[in-house]
Design a protein around this motif. Structure first.
Motif, PDB file in Angstrom:
ATOM      1  N   LEU A 138       3.636   5.980  -5.102  1.00  0.00           N
ATOM      2  CA  LEU A 138       3.744   5.328  -7.135  1.00  0.00           C
ATOM      3  C   LEU A 138       2.547   6.615  -7.402  1.00  0.00           C
ATOM      4  O   LEU A 138       3.229   7.224  -8.745  1.00  0.00           O
ATOM      5  N   SER A 139       1.406   6.752  -7.052  1.00  0.00           N
ATOM      6  CA  SER A 139       0.426   7.404  -7.100  1.00  0.00           C
ATOM      7  C   SER A 139       0.894   8.851  -6.946  1.00  0.00           C
ATOM      8  O   SER A 139       0.962   9.647  -7.442  1.00  0.00           O
ATOM      9  N   ARG A 140       1.571   9.572  -6.034  1.00  0.00           N
ATOM     10  CA  ARG A 140       2.208  10.445  -5.503  1.00  0.00           C
ATOM     11  C   ARG A 140       3.677  10.704  -7.058  1.00  0.00           C
ATOM     12  O   ARG A 140       3.607  12.151  -7.803  1.00  0.00           O
ATOM     13  N   ILE A 141       4.061  10.253  -7.697  1.00  0.00           N
ATOM     14  CA  ILE A 141       4.925  10.848  -8.163  1.00  0.00           C
ATOM     15  C   ILE A 141       4.464  10.828  -9.918  1.00  0.00           C
ATOM     16  O   ILE A 141       4.415  11.576 -10.731  1.00  0.00           O
ATOM     17  N   GLY A 142       3.160  10.071  -9.979  1.00  0.00           N
ATOM     18  CA  GLY A 142       2.529  10.382 -11.825  1.00  0.00           C
ATOM     19  C   GLY A 142       1.502  10.406 -11.871  1.00  0.00           C
ATOM     20  O   GLY A 142       0.891  11.709 -11.993  1.00  0.00           O
ATOM     21  N   GLN A 188       0.244  -1.176  -0.030  1.00  0.00           N
ATOM     22  CA  GLN A 188      -0.007   0.137   0.087  1.00  0.00           C
ATOM     23  C   GLN A 188       0.936   1.015  -0.214  1.00  0.00           C
ATOM     24  O   GLN A 188       0.858   2.758  -0.868  1.00  0.00           O
ATOM     25  N   SER A 189       1.373   1.300   0.576  1.00  0.00           N
ATOM     26  CA  SER A 189       2.388   2.068   0.848  1.00  0.00           C
ATOM     27  C   SER A 189       3.325   2.582  -0.713  1.00  0.00           C
ATOM     28  O   SER A 189       3.335   3.574  -0.927  1.00  0.00           O
ATOM     29  N   LEU A 190       4.155   1.551  -1.355  1.00  0.00           N
ATOM     30  CA  LEU A 190       4.480   1.328  -2.828  1.00  0.00           C
ATOM     31  C   LEU A 190       3.565   2.248  -3.201  1.00  0.00           C
ATOM     32  O   LEU A 190       3.751   3.004  -4.361  1.00  0.00           O
ATOM     33  N   ALA A 191       2.271   1.271  -3.109  1.00  0.00           N
ATOM     34  CA  ALA A 191       1.781   2.148  -4.650  1.00  0.00           C
ATOM     35  C   ALA A 191       0.539   3.637  -3.968  1.00  0.00           C
ATOM     36  O   ALA A 191       1.107   3.998  -4.968  1.00  0.00           O
TER      37      ALA A 191
END
Length: 63
Positions: free
Chosen positions: A59-63, A53-56
């Motif tokens: 990644l959502s903050r980057i893109g 969940q933290s990885l997701a």
């Protein structure tokens, strides 16, 4: 718990061996699914879910 832990270790070892030898066909996919199913029933499941969940979220903050 002991049975699920030993099955996770056995399936994990088989999966690692198949990945190392680059032999991942239908049998390997079955072992990977069984490994995931057994891993989900261990005490490590909440930790793995939190990490994914933290990885997701990252990644959502980057893109």
């Amino acid at each position: 718990m002991i049975v699920s832990l030993s099955s996770v270790l056995l399936l994990g070892a088989l999966l690692a061996l198949m990945l190392r030898n680059r032999h991942l066909g239908p049998g390997g996919a079955t072992i990977a699914a069984l490994f995931g199913f057994c891993l989900a029933s261990t005490g490590a499941a909440p930790t793995i879910n939190d990490a994914l969940q933290s990885l997701a979220d990252s990644l959502s903050r980057i893109g």
